[in-house]
Design a protein around this motif. Structure first.
Motif, PDB file in Angstrom:
ATOM      1  N   LYS A 176      69.344  35.638   4.650  1.00 16.05           N
ATOM      2  CA  LYS A 176      70.060  36.686   5.388  1.00 16.05           C
ATOM      3  C   LYS A 176      70.512  37.802   4.446  1.00 16.05           C
ATOM      4  O   LYS A 176      70.497  38.983   4.820  1.00 16.05           O
ATOM      5  N   THR A 177      70.904  37.434   3.227  1.00 18.12           N
ATOM      6  CA  THR A 177      71.296  38.446   2.244  1.00 18.12           C
ATOM      7  C   THR A 177      70.125  39.361   1.922  1.00 18.12           C
ATOM      8  O   THR A 177      70.260  40.589   1.878  1.00 18.12           O
ATOM      9  N   ILE A 178      68.961  38.764   1.704  1.00 12.50           N
ATOM     10  CA  ILE A 178      67.758  39.549   1.405  1.00 12.50           C
ATOM     11  C   ILE A 178      67.405  40.451   2.577  1.00 12.50           C
ATOM     12  O   ILE A 178      67.027  41.623   2.388  1.00 12.50           O
ATOM     13  N   ARG A 199      58.987  32.895   5.678  1.00 11.94           N
ATOM     14  CA  ARG A 199      60.199  32.875   6.480  1.00 11.94           C
ATOM     15  C   ARG A 199      61.183  33.962   6.064  1.00 11.94           C
ATOM     16  O   ARG A 199      61.902  34.512   6.905  1.00 11.94           O
ATOM     17  N   VAL A 200      61.209  34.291   4.774  1.00 11.84           N
ATOM     18  CA  VAL A 200      62.140  35.335   4.342  1.00 11.84           C
ATOM     19  C   VAL A 200      61.652  36.706   4.798  1.00 11.84           C
ATOM     20  O   VAL A 200      62.447  37.557   5.220  1.00 11.84           O
ATOM     21  N   VAL A 201      60.335  36.950   4.762  1.00 15.27           N
ATOM     22  CA  VAL A 201      59.801  38.216   5.283  1.00 15.27           C
ATOM     23  C   VAL A 201      60.049  38.310   6.784  1.00 15.27           C
ATOM     24  O   VAL A 201      60.424  39.372   7.304  1.00 15.27           O
ATOM     25  N   ALA A 296      59.913  39.733  -1.248  1.00 16.80           N
ATOM     26  CA  ALA A 296      61.169  39.145  -0.777  1.00 16.80           C
ATOM     27  C   ALA A 296      61.222  37.701  -1.269  1.00 16.80           C
ATOM     28  O   ALA A 296      60.395  36.884  -0.863  1.00 16.80           O
ATOM     29  N   ALA A 297      62.164  37.389  -2.150  1.00 19.05           N
ATOM     30  CA  ALA A 297      62.200  36.054  -2.754  1.00 19.05           C
ATOM     31  C   ALA A 297      63.635  35.637  -3.056  1.00 19.05           C
ATOM     32  O   ALA A 297      64.402  36.404  -3.635  1.00 19.05           O
ATOM     33  N   GLU A 298      63.971  34.414  -2.696  1.00 24.71           N
ATOM     34  CA  GLU A 298      65.292  33.861  -2.966  1.00 24.71           C
ATOM     35  C   GLU A 298      65.421  33.542  -4.459  1.00 24.71           C
ATOM     36  O   GLU A 298      64.447  33.188  -5.116  1.00 24.71           O
ATOM     37  N   LEU A 347      59.114  46.348  -6.298  1.00 26.66           N
ATOM     38  CA  LEU A 347      60.482  45.834  -6.372  1.00 26.66           C
ATOM     39  C   LEU A 347      60.520  44.405  -5.858  1.00 26.66           C
ATOM     40  O   LEU A 347      59.694  44.003  -5.025  1.00 26.66           O
ATOM     41  N   LEU A 348      61.489  43.644  -6.361  1.00 31.66           N
ATOM     42  CA  LEU A 348      61.768  42.309  -5.835  1.00 31.66           C
ATOM     43  C   LEU A 348      63.100  42.366  -5.101  1.00 31.66           C
ATOM     44  O   LEU A 348      64.127  42.744  -5.680  1.00 31.66           O
ATOM     45  N   LEU A 349      63.074  42.011  -3.825  1.00 35.60           N
ATOM     46  CA  LEU A 349      64.270  42.021  -2.987  1.00 35.60           C
ATOM     47  C   LEU A 349      64.806  40.596  -2.944  1.00 35.60           C
ATOM     48  O   LEU A 349      64.220  39.715  -2.327  1.00 35.60           O
ATOM     49  N   THR A 350      65.906  40.362  -3.636  1.00 36.02           N
ATOM     50  CA  THR A 350      66.444  39.015  -3.808  1.00 36.02           C
ATOM     51  C   THR A 350      67.906  38.970  -3.392  1.00 36.02           C
ATOM     52  O   THR A 350      68.545  40.016  -3.205  1.00 36.02           O
ATOM     53  N   ASP A 351      68.453  37.763  -3.280  1.00 38.82           N
ATOM     54  CA  ASP A 351      69.871  37.634  -2.964  1.00 38.82           C
ATOM     55  C   ASP A 351      70.752  37.994  -4.154  1.00 38.82           C
ATOM     56  O   ASP A 351      71.974  38.087  -4.021  1.00 38.82           O
TER      57      ASP A 351
END
Length: 369
Positions: A176-178, A199-201, A296-298, A347-351
């Motif tokens: 959810k943060t990502i 699932r994150v995407v 998008a990666a935790e 870019l990497l979109l992470t928490d």
């Protein structure tokens, strides 16, 4: 505490190692096929068997996660069966349960017990990068200070439990943060390409749709397990315009695309990613046509690995069915994932925030300190 044996489903010692992730992927990413429908019809016809199974399930219900009734593998499997629980998060919650149910009387005993549980989880699927990274990060997070050695045991154990639960809570909220951080990168009228099922995407796109953003998605089929069809079904159910591409049509369709969004099995020290096979070639095509590639990666997928080429990582294979017999003597490439170097990622979109690939090494150092 006696831990149960780590049994990897469907082992086949005589064949190349098949990743447990890909063996069990159908549990969450199943696609309805004619074979599936035939099996379902046969099962429905056997009403006596179904009634017996239902009665058995009612008589012997599964324990709830966190009950501490089984070993670390049982606890892990209970969490893993939840549709929205990532394998790495399941491992984190299982390790937290180990601390809560431990009968150790000293910090040294507890840390040894926790290390054995972590090793058992990692050996469940030695090819899973996120599983291994999550276990290592959990161990660092809960035992990272020597002050615990100077506290009374009960107080130190309580602190470990608190840290373990905090780490689990952070991990559960990561997606959810990502999704929130990613919204600035999705504009009205854009077209994005996604690869397979992540699932994150999906969480990112769900939030964008709920914010009434208008966008279109091109979704690769994701053969051989056709996870892209599952992704397209989920997006269509949300009312998002979606088009499915065969995997070989990525270059053909790239001129329609404004950006690429992919997930990751693991983020490595170079700032590159290891992900589902085909990610590398998509990134190459996007880079050549000046299209941004967002990952998008935790943060629990950040791993202390530094692959130098495609073969420089633990092999992970998946079963492949072409639908027709493969001639004898013909070799089939069964590798499940590839490595995308950092120069092809935007870019990497992470928490942990929005990171450039060059910053990943610094973040890994902070995580593992």
């Amino acid at each position: 505490m006696e831990l149960d044996a780590a049994v990897n489903p469907n082992p086949n010692p005589g064949a190349p190692p098949i990743s447990a992730y890909y063996q069990t992927r159908a549990e969450h990413h199943a696609v309805v096929s004619s074979d599936w429908l035939a099996h379902a019809a046969a099962a429905a016809a056997t009403t006596d068997g179904a009634d017996a199974a239902a009665a058995a399930a009612a008589a012997d219900p599964l324990p709830s996660p966190g009950s501490g009734g089984g070993g670390v593998i049982e606890e892990f499997n209970l969490w893993r069966r939840k549709p929205d629980a990532a394998e790495a998060v399941a491992a984190i919650m299982a390790l937290a349960a180990v601390i809560r149910s431990s009968r150790a009387t000293t910090m040294m005993e507890l840390e040894i017990e926790l290390k054995k549980a972590s090793d058992k989880l990692k050996s469940w699927d030695a090819t899973s990068i996120s599983l291994s990274a999550a276990c290592d990060l959990f161990m660092r997070f809960v035992t990272r200070t020597s002050h615990l050695e100077h506290e009374k045991f009960d107080a130190a154990k309580s602190r470990l439990i608190e840290r373990g639960e905090k780490f689990g809570e952070i991990s559960l909220k990561a997606r959810k943060t990502i999704a929130m951080l990613s919204q600035d990168f999705i504009s009205d009228g854009c077209t994005m390409l996604v690869h397979g099922y992540s699932r994150v995407v999906l969480e990112v796109l769900k939030l964008a749709a709920s914010n009434h953003k208008l966008f279109r998605v091109l979704c690769t089929e994701g053969r051989p397990d056709r996870t892209g069809l599952r992704m397209s079904n989920e997006l269509a159910a949300l009312g998002i315009p979606v088009k499915v591409l065969i995997d070989s049509a990525v270059a053909y369709s790239m001129d329609e695309v404004d950006m690429v969004f992919v997930g990751a099995d693991g983020v490595v020290e170079s700032g590159g990613i290891i992900n589902m096979m085909g990610t590398y070639q998509i990134a190459l095509v996007a880079h050549s046509m000046n299209k941004p590639v967002y990952v998008a990666a935790e943060s629990y997928k950040f791993a202390r690995l530094y692959p130098l080429d495609q073969k420089d990582m633990t092999p992970a294979h998946r079963p492949i069915d072409f639908g027709v017999p493969v001639p004898s003597g013909v070799e089939v490439e069964t590798s499940a994932r590839d490595y995308t170097p950092p120069q092809y990622l935007t870019l990497l979109l992470t928490d942990l925030g929005v990171l450039t690939p060059s910053v990943v090494s610094d973040e890994l150092i902070q995580l593992y300190l």
